[in-house]
Scaffold this active site. Structure first.
Site, PDB file in Angstrom:
ATOM      1  N   LYS A   1       5.264   1.832  -3.191  1.00  0.00           N
ATOM      2  CA  LYS A   1       5.159   3.203  -3.705  1.00  0.00           C
ATOM      3  C   LYS A   1       5.371   3.159  -5.213  1.00  0.00           C
ATOM      4  O   LYS A   1       5.994   2.232  -5.728  1.00  0.00           O
ATOM      5  CB  LYS A   1       6.242   4.087  -3.072  1.00  0.00           C
ATOM      6  CG  LYS A   1       5.989   5.570  -3.194  1.00  0.00           C
ATOM      7  CD  LYS A   1       5.020   6.093  -2.167  1.00  0.00           C
ATOM      8  CE  LYS A   1       4.650   7.539  -2.434  1.00  0.00           C
ATOM      9  NZ  LYS A   1       3.836   8.110  -1.347  1.00  0.00           N
TER      10      LYS A   1
ATOM     11  N   THR B   1      -4.745  13.320   5.742  1.00  0.00           N
ATOM     12  CA  THR B   1      -3.337  13.496   6.122  1.00  0.00           C
ATOM     13  C   THR B   1      -3.168  14.785   6.926  1.00  0.00           C
ATOM     14  O   THR B   1      -2.513  14.803   7.976  1.00  0.00           O
ATOM     15  CB  THR B   1      -2.434  13.490   4.875  1.00  0.00           C
ATOM     16  OG1 THR B   1      -2.733  12.317   4.123  1.00  0.00           O
ATOM     17  CG2 THR B   1      -0.970  13.486   5.260  1.00  0.00           C
TER      18      THR B   1
ATOM     19  N   GLY C   1      -3.085   8.254  -3.935  1.00  0.00           N
ATOM     20  CA  GLY C   1      -2.530   9.518  -4.414  1.00  0.00           C
ATOM     21  C   GLY C   1      -1.230   9.888  -3.723  1.00  0.00           C
ATOM     22  O   GLY C   1      -0.820   9.260  -2.755  1.00  0.00           O
ATOM     23  N   ASP C   2      -0.563  10.866  -4.244  1.00  0.00           N
ATOM     24  CA  ASP C   2       0.620  11.492  -3.635  1.00  0.00           C
ATOM     25  C   ASP C   2       0.815  12.795  -4.407  1.00  0.00           C
ATOM     26  O   ASP C   2      -0.118  13.243  -5.091  1.00  0.00           O
ATOM     27  CB  ASP C   2       1.853  10.565  -3.743  1.00  0.00           C
ATOM     28  CG  ASP C   2       3.038  11.088  -2.921  1.00  0.00           C
ATOM     29  OD1 ASP C   2       2.918  11.139  -1.686  1.00  0.00           O
ATOM     30  OD2 ASP C   2       4.062  11.494  -3.503  1.00  0.00           O
TER      31      ASP C   2
ATOM     32  N   LYS D   1       0.866  -1.181   0.000  1.00  0.00           N
ATOM     33  CA  LYS D   1       0.000   0.000   0.000  1.00  0.00           C
ATOM     34  C   LYS D   1       0.898   1.224   0.000  1.00  0.00           C
ATOM     35  O   LYS D   1       1.829   1.315   0.804  1.00  0.00           O
ATOM     36  CB  LYS D   1      -0.878  -0.017   1.275  1.00  0.00           C
ATOM     37  CG  LYS D   1      -1.797   1.161   1.389  1.00  0.00           C
ATOM     38  CD  LYS D   1      -3.201   0.813   0.905  1.00  0.00           C
ATOM     39  CE  LYS D   1      -4.042   2.028   0.624  1.00  0.00           C
ATOM     40  NZ  LYS D   1      -3.869   2.632  -0.704  1.00  0.00           N
TER      41      LYS D   1
HETATM   42  P1  NDP Z   1       0.359  18.081  -3.574  1.00  0.00           P
HETATM   43  O1  NDP Z   1       0.846  17.798  -4.943  1.00  0.00           O
HETATM   44  O2  NDP Z   1      -1.087  18.252  -3.330  1.00  0.00           O
HETATM   45  O3  NDP Z   1       1.101  19.374  -2.985  1.00  0.00           O
HETATM   46  C1  NDP Z   1       2.482  19.463  -2.902  1.00  0.00           C
HETATM   47  C2  NDP Z   1       2.841  20.878  -2.514  1.00  0.00           C
HETATM   48  O4  NDP Z   1       4.257  20.965  -2.359  1.00  0.00           O
HETATM   49  C3  NDP Z   1       2.476  21.898  -3.576  1.00  0.00           C
HETATM   50  O5  NDP Z   1       2.213  23.120  -2.956  1.00  0.00           O
HETATM   51  C4  NDP Z   1       3.750  21.975  -4.416  1.00  0.00           C
HETATM   52  O6  NDP Z   1       3.898  23.209  -5.080  1.00  0.00           O
HETATM   53  C5  NDP Z   1       4.812  21.831  -3.361  1.00  0.00           C
HETATM   54  N1  NDP Z   1       6.003  21.177  -3.931  1.00  0.00           N
HETATM   55  C6  NDP Z   1       6.067  19.994  -4.599  1.00  0.00           C
HETATM   56  N2  NDP Z   1       7.320  19.724  -4.977  1.00  0.00           N
HETATM   57  C7  NDP Z   1       8.056  20.755  -4.560  1.00  0.00           C
HETATM   58  C8  NDP Z   1       9.426  21.071  -4.651  1.00  0.00           C
HETATM   59  N3  NDP Z   1      10.294  20.243  -5.265  1.00  0.00           N
HETATM   60  N4  NDP Z   1       9.839  22.224  -4.065  1.00  0.00           N
HETATM   61  C9  NDP Z   1       8.964  23.049  -3.434  1.00  0.00           C
HETATM   62  N5  NDP Z   1       7.655  22.804  -3.321  1.00  0.00           N
HETATM   63  C10 NDP Z   1       7.213  21.678  -3.869  1.00  0.00           C
HETATM   64  O7  NDP Z   1       0.956  16.902  -2.653  1.00  0.00           O
HETATM   65  P2  NDP Z   1       0.504  16.439  -1.215  1.00  0.00           P
HETATM   66  O8  NDP Z   1       0.051  17.611  -0.423  1.00  0.00           O
HETATM   67  O9  NDP Z   1      -0.369  15.266  -1.369  1.00  0.00           O
HETATM   68  O10 NDP Z   1       1.881  15.875  -0.619  1.00  0.00           O
HETATM   69  C11 NDP Z   1       2.813  16.711   0.080  1.00  0.00           C
HETATM   70  C12 NDP Z   1       3.777  15.844   0.847  1.00  0.00           C
HETATM   71  O11 NDP Z   1       3.051  15.020   1.769  1.00  0.00           O
HETATM   72  C13 NDP Z   1       4.602  14.861   0.017  1.00  0.00           C
HETATM   73  O12 NDP Z   1       5.862  14.677   0.641  1.00  0.00           O
HETATM   74  C14 NDP Z   1       3.790  13.581   0.104  1.00  0.00           C
HETATM   75  O13 NDP Z   1       4.601  12.434  -0.133  1.00  0.00           O
HETATM   76  C15 NDP Z   1       3.356  13.656   1.551  1.00  0.00           C
HETATM   77  N6  NDP Z   1       2.198  12.839   1.904  1.00  0.00           N
HETATM   78  C16 NDP Z   1       0.988  13.015   1.279  1.00  0.00           C
HETATM   79  C17 NDP Z   1      -0.096  12.269   1.648  1.00  0.00           C
HETATM   80  C18 NDP Z   1      -1.444  12.497   1.089  1.00  0.00           C
HETATM   81  O14 NDP Z   1      -2.399  11.871   1.567  1.00  0.00           O
HETATM   82  N7  NDP Z   1      -1.621  13.382   0.125  1.00  0.00           N
HETATM   83  C19 NDP Z   1       0.023  11.190   2.658  1.00  0.00           C
HETATM   84  C20 NDP Z   1       1.315  11.144   3.317  1.00  0.00           C
HETATM   85  C21 NDP Z   1       2.348  11.926   2.914  1.00  0.00           C
HETATM   86  P3  NDP Z   1       3.096  23.519  -6.464  1.00  0.00           P
HETATM   87  O15 NDP Z   1       1.727  23.954  -6.017  1.00  0.00           O
HETATM   88  O16 NDP Z   1       3.893  24.580  -7.108  1.00  0.00           O
HETATM   89  O17 NDP Z   1       3.071  22.223  -7.215  1.00  0.00           O
END
Ligand code: NDP
Length: 444
Positions: free
Chosen positions: A126, A209, A165-166, A90
């Protein structure tokens, strides 16, 4: 040389071109030392660590699709099935140009322990692709998702491997992938989580999350005689995790004053307007400059910088390695009390050490962001039962899970004489269950 050092040396040699995976493996194995040392003879004979760091299998595949100009594009897709000792694989699917096998392996490895911590029967995996959904039309995203699933569907299934998702994979992408899975395999099953509510999705999964992050943060504060009420909170990111973390923090009476994306960041001393942030990021899929343009109290800055803002609590919710040593120093100098990771591995090892050594309560992502995957597992349960639980039911279960995780990691740290080291506590609590299951199931 001790067992941990031997395994780490071999991991470094074999995976030299995968810095993120090495960082994750070092962080986990280093903090497991007390447990490994106490059971060294058994674990060594079982080659337990060697089996843990090597994925069960990994797939890499071509993803061809046609853009709106009729041009064929080619991306690379990945799925790493890391460990299924305690349940089906998962873990999410990341769609971002930076994706490579090292990043997917780091995320899959961490997922093993995170999933174990939830207390639910899910293994670690993943996947993703170096595809960038940004700036693509809906039709282009659909073409990519269908091609991606045409290959991925050979390896997954409701009792085998259940992606979610991620970064870059939200409800739209999950919908297109689910449709293609159903079309090819001809079965209607809970093969993906994060689905829409009309076709098997769970209430609260979208918020899970971010909400879970705040439930565990609140429990941490409570345990130290504090509350969320009136606290100033700094959040990075402006995606799924950041938005719902901000919303829940505000519901708890805290004030969130920042957010950021990949090009810049916002300081809004009046408190982030969540409805506006959702409109800019979820509906328009626009830059944060649009947030600043619509809100008089907000300042927009190019680049990175949220950690320089004075706060009580910092919640990194964007991506890996976004909170560095200098940021940690700034947070400590500003009197920050707690850092809880919404993102996966956002804090570097040096920065984590600095925060811990300077008395900041620090909960790593494995525990702090486990609410997402926990709710995904609740979605799997509902799919199996052919039932849908209410928002309140799922939210209450999520809160229970996060509070339990806090106490489990707190107790695991205490058991090995590392009280207050929640990073070690999370790794130990997650590891012990998986290790016991692996040994019980023999050499497979
Ligand atoms: P989203 O794609 O919804 O949002 C990611 C955010 O981070 C956006 O604001 C994006 O900016 C910014 N971002 C992405 N890459 C970079 C980078 N290289 N440098 C600076 N900013 C960056 O993703 P999530 O919110 O779902 O995920 C965020 C984190 O949380 C990740 O590490 C993910 O693995 C982790 N996570 C997510 C879960 C979930 O349920 N969604 C569960 C557990 C962990 P922009 O808007 O410009 O794209």
């Amino acid at each position: 040389m001790g067992y941990v050092d031997e395994v780490l040396a071999r991991v470094r040699e074999k995976n030299a071109s995968e810095p993120e995976f090495l960082q994750a493996a070092e962080e986990v194995l280093e903090s497991l030392r007390p447990v490994i040392d106490a059971n060294e003879a058994v674990y060594r004979r079982e080659a337990l660590l060697e089996r843990l760091v090597e994925p069960d299998r990994q797939f890499k595949f071509r993803v061809p699709w046609v853009d709106d100009n009729g041009q064929v594009q080619v991306n690379t897709g990945y799925r790493v099935q890391y460990n299924n000792a305690i349940g089906p694989y998962k873990g999410g699917l990341r769609l971002h140009p930076s994706v490579n096998i090292g990043i997917i392996k780091f995320l899959g490895f961490e997922q093993i322990f995170k999933n174990s911590l939830t207390g639910l029967p899910i293994g670690g995996g993943k996947g993703g692709a170096d595809f960038d959904p940004k700036g693509k039309s809906d039709r282009e995203v659909m073409a990519f998702c269908q091609s991606f699933m045409t290959e991925l569907c050979k390896y997954i299934g409701a009792d085998v491997d259940v992606p979610a998702g991620d970064i870059g994979t939200g409800a739209r992408e999950i919908g297109y992938m689910f449709g293609q899975y159903k079309k090819i395999r001809g079965t209607y099953e809970g093969v993906l989580t994060g689905k829409g509510l009309t076709y098997g999705g769970s209430l609260v999964r979208t918020e899970a999350t971010g909400y879970g992050l705040l439930y565990i943060t609140e429990e941490l504060m409570k345990c130290h005689g504090e509350s969320m009420e009136g606290k100033t909170v700094v959040v990075s990111g402006a995606g799924n995790v950041a938005i719902y973390a901000t919303q829940k923090a505000q519901q708890m009476g805290a004030k969130v004053v920042t957010c950021s994306d990949s090009t810049g960041w916002i300081y809004d001393p009046e408190g982030i307007d969540v409805a506006l942030l959702k409109e800019v990021k979820e509906v328009k899929r626009a830059r944060l400059t649009e947030y600043a343009a619509a809100r008089g109290s907000a300042e927009y800055h190019e680049g990175r910088g949220v950690w320089q803002i004075k706060c009580d609590i910092a919640l990194p919710c964007a991506t890996q390695n976004e909170l560095l040593s200098d940021d940690a120093k700034q947070l400590v100098a500003n009197g920050c009390k707690a850092v809880c990771e919404g993102a996966n591995m956002p804090t570097t090892i040096d920065a984590t050490k600095y925060l811990q050594e300077n008395g900041v309560w620090f909960i790593g992502g494995k525990a702090a962001n486990a609410g997402g995957v926990a709710t995904s597992a609740l979605e799997m349960s509902q799919n199996s039962e052919r039932l849908s639980w209410t928002f309140e039911e799922v939210d209450a279960k999520l809160k229970d899970i996060m509070v339990n995780i806090f106490h489990n990691i707190d107790n695991a740290a205490k058991k090995y004489g590392m009280e207050g080291n929640y990073v070690a506590g999370a790794n130990i609590a997650g590891f012990e269950k998986v290790a016991t299951a692996m040994i019980a199931q023999g050499v497979v």
